[in-house]
Design an enzyme around this catalytic site. Structure first.
Site, PDB file in Angstrom:
ATOM      1  N   THR A  90       0.862  -1.183   0.000  1.00 12.39           N
ATOM      2  CA  THR A  90       0.000   0.000   0.000  1.00 12.39           C
ATOM      3  C   THR A  90       0.900   1.235   0.000  1.00 12.39           C
ATOM      4  O   THR A  90       1.173   1.820   1.048  1.00 12.39           O
ATOM      5  CB  THR A  90      -0.947   0.021   1.223  1.00 12.39           C
ATOM      6  OG1 THR A  90      -0.219  -0.367   2.400  1.00 12.39           O
ATOM      7  CG2 THR A  90      -2.108  -0.925   1.036  1.00 12.39           C
ATOM      8  N   CYS A 265       7.130   1.220   4.823  1.00  6.68           N
ATOM      9  CA  CYS A 265       6.354   1.330   6.071  1.00  6.68           C
ATOM     10  C   CYS A 265       6.512   2.693   6.733  1.00  6.68           C
ATOM     11  O   CYS A 265       5.618   3.534   6.653  1.00  6.68           O
ATOM     12  CB  CYS A 265       6.776   0.224   7.043  1.00  6.68           C
ATOM     13  SG  CYS A 265       6.253  -1.435   6.541  1.00  6.68           S
ATOM     14  N   ARG A 336      12.708  -0.322  -2.634  1.00  7.55           N
ATOM     15  CA  ARG A 336      11.482   0.479  -2.702  1.00  7.55           C
ATOM     16  C   ARG A 336      11.540   1.666  -1.747  1.00  7.55           C
ATOM     17  O   ARG A 336      11.835   1.517  -0.578  1.00  7.55           O
ATOM     18  CB  ARG A 336      10.263  -0.389  -2.361  1.00  7.55           C
ATOM     19  CG  ARG A 336       9.904  -1.429  -3.392  1.00  7.55           C
ATOM     20  CD  ARG A 336       8.730  -2.266  -2.906  1.00  7.55           C
ATOM     21  NE  ARG A 336       9.057  -2.996  -1.685  1.00  7.55           N
ATOM     22  CZ  ARG A 336       8.147  -3.622  -0.937  1.00  7.55           C
ATOM     23  NH1 ARG A 336       6.882  -3.594  -1.270  1.00  7.55           N
ATOM     24  NH2 ARG A 336       8.522  -4.290   0.144  1.00  7.55           N
TER      25      ARG A 336
END
Length: 459
Positions: A90, A265, A336
């Site tokens: 997400t 995160c 990422r």
């Protein structure tokens, strides 16, 4: 209760949607106890798993070769399962708003293959309300089934820490939630099969969603405070690490450290919470302030690198800087949302040539996501500054004397400079500090580096 019994007796199967750094370890853990289908839309990744290769390096090739997970990219196989775990990324968009496309896509895929009597558990980090307000309607539309009657849902936020070999799924308390008591009980019992330290039953799905999103927001704010202290102490010419070491002797001092905050995160999740807050008419102050500080740290590091080079009388435009480490954290191939890219981009704006040395990073992802290639450490030479951005285990064995050989100015040149100063009576003479070393993560000790002749700087 019949479902949990059937899962344990291998009369029913569970599926994991998303086989990345989170989903794959979950699938492998469950496969030690029950039958598991591991699904991912990335056919290349699925084939790697089938070939016994772990591209994430989370569990290793040997574990993948011996797991009983049934890896597949055929979505129709999902029809075989009655308990589904959705573990897809997400991320956020460039404007820092939530990008729910991967989660929505996974929900559509699962919905097309959802059967009556199933339970769906979402693990992706979201703001409170996403599971019930966004995912459930998609599942209902695609399946033609009714939530609460034909299938049930729950939420259990992932807590796996990529690259962390100590804190794993098995020894981290798992927060679980369900749309009703029966669903909650089943979900809890399924996760208890693999989580040795047990589960925490949240009061509702929204409570579990909120608990996850604030975990990383809290860390983000604390690291932002450390980064701000670092900026202040650098202006005072005080070593931040020394300050934190002294303050850390108090029992209740929180031991955070300055650094680049990236990954999928900590650098992302706070924006999910602030986005939802904005929808409700509240503009976050502390969370967004912390985010701004952390998002600017790459630029801050690059600017201080350039300042050090200027003081060393380096020509900035056309110079070369070697950056050791590019992944978002140590000992993981995941690039990422790495904030090292901010250092790279800022240095390039100054006309600096950048070389990346990272034996751990996924080189294909590095090329696809950033258009960058890795340089082998043996080919690094004639650089004007070195930045250690990530504290990989491979870097901890580096020798400061050997590292000098990558600079344009060699150890011999420094020795000659020392001899020249010693031969003069001018007490104001200074050595040209050519060995600019930026050590973001403290791979080397300050005194050790300075004693070795380096022009040393760290957060």
């Amino acid at each position: 209760m019949d479902l949990i019994k059937n899962i344990i007796n291998k009369k029913e199967i569970i599926s994991i949607l998303g086989l990345g750094y989170v989903g794959m370890p979950i699938a492998v853990a469950f496969a030690k106890k029950i039958d598991v289908i591991g699904f991912d839309i990335n056919e290349t990744k699925v084939q790697q798993y089938k070939d016994g290769v772990d591209p994430t390096k989370e569990v290793g090739n040997e574990v993948i070769q011996n797991t009983t997970v049934d890896f597949t990219s055929d979505e129709k196989r999902l029809e075989e399962a009655k308990f589904h775990i959705v573990a897809v990324p997400t991320p956020v968009r460039d404007d820092h708003t939530p990008n729910l496309k991967p989660l929505e896509s996974a929900s559509r895929t699962l919905g097309r293959n959802l059967t009556k009597g199933s339970i769906v558990v979402f693990e992706s980090t979201v703001y409170p309300g996403v599971t019930e307000d966004i995912c459930v309607p998609i599942l209902e539309k695609e399946s033609g089934l009714k939530c609460g009657e034909d299938f049930k849902v729950g939420y259990s936020p992932e807590r796996i820490n990529p690259g962390d070999k100590e804190h794993r799924l098995e020894n981290i308390v798992k927060v679980v939630s369900g749309m009703d008591e029966e669903t909650l009980d089943t979900i809890a019992k399924v996760y208890e099969l693999v989580v040795d330290v047990g589960v925490h039953r949240a009061e509702s799905i929204k409570v579990a969603e909120a608990a996850k999103v604030i975990e990383n927001a809290q860390r983000d704010i604390n690291i932002a405070f450390m980064n701000e202290l670092s900026i202040i102490f650098n202006k005072m010419n005080i070593d931040t690490n020394a300050v934190l070491k002294a303050a850390g002797t108090k029992w209740n001092f929180l031991k955070f450290h300055p650094g680049l905050v990236g990954g999928h995160c900590i650098g992302v999740d706070p924006y999910y919470l602030t986005y939802k807050a904005e929808q409700l008419g509240y503009h976050s102050q502390i969370i967004l302030s912390g985010r701004k500080i952390n998002d600017d740290m790459g630029k801050y590091v690059a600017e201080n690198t350039v300042k050090k080079m200027i003081k060393a009388k380096k020509q900035i435009s056309g110079s070369k800087v070697a950056i050791y480490g590019f992944t978002f954290k140590e000992n993981t191939p995941d690039v990422r949302n790495t904030r090292v890219i901010d250092i790279v981009n800022e240095l390039k704006d100054y006309g600096v040539e950048v070389e990346i040395i990272d034996p751990v990073a996924d080189q294909e992802d590095l090329q696809l996501a950033y258009g960058l290639e890795v340089t082998d450490k043996k080919d690094v030479k004639n650089v004007d500054a070195v930045i250690f951005a990530v504290n990989h285990e491979e870097f901890q064995s580096y020798n400061l004397d050997e590292l000098k050989q990558v600079y344009r100015c060699t150890e011999k040149a420094i020795s000659e400079a020392y001899n020249e100063i010693a031969a003069t009576s001018d007490s104001n003479s200074e050595i040209k500090e050519d060995l600019v070393l930026i050590d973001i993560k403290g791979v080397f000790g300050r005194k050790e580096a300075e004693d070795a002749g380096y022009n040393y700087w760290r957060l």
